[in-house]
Design an enzyme around this catalytic site. Sequence first.
Site, mmCIF file in Angstrom:
data_model
loop_
_atom_site.group_PDB
_atom_site.id
_atom_site.type_symbol
_atom_site.label_atom_id
_atom_site.label_comp_id
_atom_site.label_asym_id
_atom_site.label_seq_id
_atom_site.Cartn_x
_atom_site.Cartn_y
_atom_site.Cartn_z
ATOM 1 N N ASN A 9 31.241 6.868 -32.830
ATOM 2 C CA ASN A 9 29.792 6.697 -32.986
ATOM 3 C C ASN A 9 29.195 8.096 -32.982
ATOM 4 O O ASN A 9 29.079 8.721 -31.928
ATOM 5 C CB ASN A 9 29.239 5.847 -31.827
ATOM 6 C CG ASN A 9 27.720 5.752 -31.872
ATOM 7 O OD1 ASN A 9 27.088 6.184 -32.848
ATOM 8 N ND2 ASN A 9 27.127 5.198 -30.828
ATOM 9 N N TRP A 10 28.845 8.567 -34.161
ATOM 10 C CA TRP A 10 28.352 9.944 -34.265
ATOM 11 C C TRP A 10 26.941 10.096 -33.702
ATOM 12 O O TRP A 10 26.458 11.207 -33.533
ATOM 13 C CB TRP A 10 28.374 10.410 -35.730
ATOM 14 C CG TRP A 10 29.740 10.593 -36.318
ATOM 15 C CD1 TRP A 10 30.954 10.233 -35.768
ATOM 16 C CD2 TRP A 10 30.046 11.197 -37.590
ATOM 17 N NE1 TRP A 10 31.980 10.572 -36.621
ATOM 18 C CE2 TRP A 10 31.456 11.164 -37.747
ATOM 19 C CE3 TRP A 10 29.273 11.757 -38.611
ATOM 20 C CZ2 TRP A 10 32.088 11.674 -38.886
ATOM 21 C CZ3 TRP A 10 29.897 12.263 -39.741
ATOM 22 C CH2 TRP A 10 31.292 12.223 -39.872
ATOM 23 N N LYS A 11 26.268 8.969 -33.455
ATOM 24 C CA LYS A 11 24.875 8.999 -32.979
ATOM 25 C C LYS A 11 24.044 9.866 -33.934
ATOM 26 O O LYS A 11 24.300 9.847 -35.130
ATOM 27 C CB LYS A 11 24.818 9.453 -31.518
ATOM 28 C CG LYS A 11 25.752 8.592 -30.645
ATOM 29 C CD LYS A 11 25.561 8.781 -29.171
ATOM 30 C CE LYS A 11 26.544 7.883 -28.409
ATOM 31 N NZ LYS A 11 26.368 7.924 -26.958
ATOM 32 N N HIS A 96 23.381 -1.097 -29.374
ATOM 33 C CA HIS A 96 23.818 0.023 -28.533
ATOM 34 C C HIS A 96 22.798 0.235 -27.410
ATOM 35 O O HIS A 96 21.607 0.061 -27.617
ATOM 36 C CB HIS A 96 23.966 1.290 -29.380
ATOM 37 C CG HIS A 96 24.658 2.382 -28.630
ATOM 38 N ND1 HIS A 96 24.001 3.173 -27.719
ATOM 39 C CD2 HIS A 96 25.957 2.781 -28.621
ATOM 40 C CE1 HIS A 96 24.883 4.027 -27.190
ATOM 41 N NE2 HIS A 96 26.074 3.807 -27.723
ATOM 42 N N GLU A 98 21.529 2.785 -26.199
ATOM 43 C CA GLU A 98 20.457 3.747 -26.498
ATOM 44 C C GLU A 98 19.344 3.077 -27.298
ATOM 45 O O GLU A 98 18.171 3.420 -27.160
ATOM 46 C CB GLU A 98 21.040 4.960 -27.237
ATOM 47 C CG GLU A 98 21.830 5.846 -26.265
ATOM 48 C CD GLU A 98 22.989 6.595 -26.884
ATOM 49 O OE1 GLU A 98 23.054 6.705 -28.123
ATOM 50 O OE2 GLU A 98 23.852 7.062 -26.102
ATOM 51 N N GLU A 167 30.188 -1.045 -22.977
ATOM 52 C CA GLU A 167 29.795 0.324 -22.676
ATOM 53 C C GLU A 167 28.917 0.328 -21.430
ATOM 54 O O GLU A 167 27.707 0.106 -21.523
ATOM 55 C CB GLU A 167 29.016 0.925 -23.854
ATOM 56 C CG GLU A 167 29.811 0.974 -25.148
ATOM 57 C CD GLU A 167 29.311 2.068 -26.074
ATOM 58 O OE1 GLU A 167 30.151 2.885 -26.465
ATOM 59 O OE2 GLU A 167 28.111 2.128 -26.386
ATOM 60 N N GLY A 173 28.011 9.396 -21.978
ATOM 61 C CA GLY A 173 27.578 10.792 -22.046
ATOM 62 C C GLY A 173 27.464 11.456 -20.687
ATOM 63 O O GLY A 173 26.901 12.540 -20.560
ATOM 64 N N SER A 212 32.316 7.908 -22.191
ATOM 65 C CA SER A 212 33.122 9.073 -21.794
ATOM 66 C C SER A 212 34.623 8.856 -21.993
ATOM 67 O O SER A 212 35.445 9.291 -21.187
ATOM 68 C CB SER A 212 32.817 9.474 -20.340
ATOM 69 O OG SER A 212 31.455 9.812 -20.201
ATOM 70 N N GLY A 233 31.752 8.406 -28.356
ATOM 71 C CA GLY A 233 30.584 9.223 -28.683
ATOM 72 C C GLY A 233 30.973 10.677 -28.832
ATOM 73 O O GLY A 233 31.502 11.100 -29.864
ATOM 74 N N GLY A 234 30.739 11.453 -27.791
ATOM 75 C CA GLY A 234 30.952 12.900 -27.843
ATOM 76 C C GLY A 234 32.304 13.326 -28.408
ATOM 77 O O GLY A 234 32.375 14.230 -29.252
HETATM 78 P P1 13P Z 1 30.225 9.046 -24.994
HETATM 79 O O1 13P Z 1 31.640 8.861 -25.470
HETATM 80 O O2 13P Z 1 29.602 10.323 -25.460
HETATM 81 O O3 13P Z 1 30.087 8.786 -23.528
HETATM 82 O O4 13P Z 1 29.363 7.889 -25.740
HETATM 83 C C1 13P Z 1 29.815 6.588 -25.720
HETATM 84 C C2 13P Z 1 28.995 5.795 -26.639
HETATM 85 O O5 13P Z 1 27.814 5.557 -26.401
HETATM 86 C C3 13P Z 1 29.612 5.296 -27.882
HETATM 87 O O6 13P Z 1 28.800 4.382 -28.516
#
Ligand code: 13P
Length: 250
Positions: A9-11, A96, A98, A167, A173, A212, A233-234
């Site tokens: 997920n590149w956000k 998601h 967020e 999640e 994050g 994470s 994510g990251g």
């Molecule tokens: P991180 O891997 O950066 O914690 O993010 C997880 C995420 O929200 C994937 O959708």
Amino acid sequence: MRTKIVAGNWKMNKLPSEAPALIEGIRKATNDGDCGVDVVVCVPFTDIPAAAQALKGSKIGLGAQNMHWKDAGAYTGEISAAMLKDLGVQYVILGHSERRQYFAETDETVNLKLKAALAAGLTPIVCVGETLEEREEGKMQEVIVRQVSEDLAGCQEDFARIVIAYEPVWAIGTGKTATSTQAQEVHALIRATLAKMNPEQADEVRIQYGGSMKPENAADLMSKPDIDGGLIGGAALKADSFAAIVHAGK
Ligand code: 13P
């Protein structure tokens, strides 16, 4: 056996001019996605054409991060499932945390979007997860059961086509990962909730862990019986770390 699925997920990261280089790196490091694990990249809307081009000839799936539930019409700023399909998108992340936290996404809108995504032939990745406050107040189970039941209501016949991502909001994050035991407990709860809704297809639903996830913890998490992959994510923004997580799923 459920094939594991690891999605990045590149956000809100990577310009259209930057996406091809990252995809090229992921292609190289995952044998073009032909590696025994389903590999997906979920990119910003604006990156979709460049990503589709860069993914040509690979087995890596292309995903978006959100969509609207209506087919078309006067919804300024929104993107429909048909628009995504037309660009070659196969997956879409829905609900998601967020989006729930910052953009007023609710279980009701996730459910509308899920029905629209399924109708359009997209593979939805539906995100659920409790906040730290909810966990500390002992409400984790209640929150998860509510999200799964309401988000997937009326979609029982399509369970086998749905991917769920657990999640925990407190792990996103933050560098704080759920332990594999903590995650497995919730994944089993999700599967039990699905089984109450449709016992025939509950075992086919792939449930990813997200929060994470890194090369160092991915193999342990994915060794658990109900953890069928990851939503990253990251660590998905670098080809090497993303590919290492993919390979940990083998
Ligand atoms: P991180 O891997 O950066 O914690 O993010 C997880 C995420 O929200 C994937 O959708």
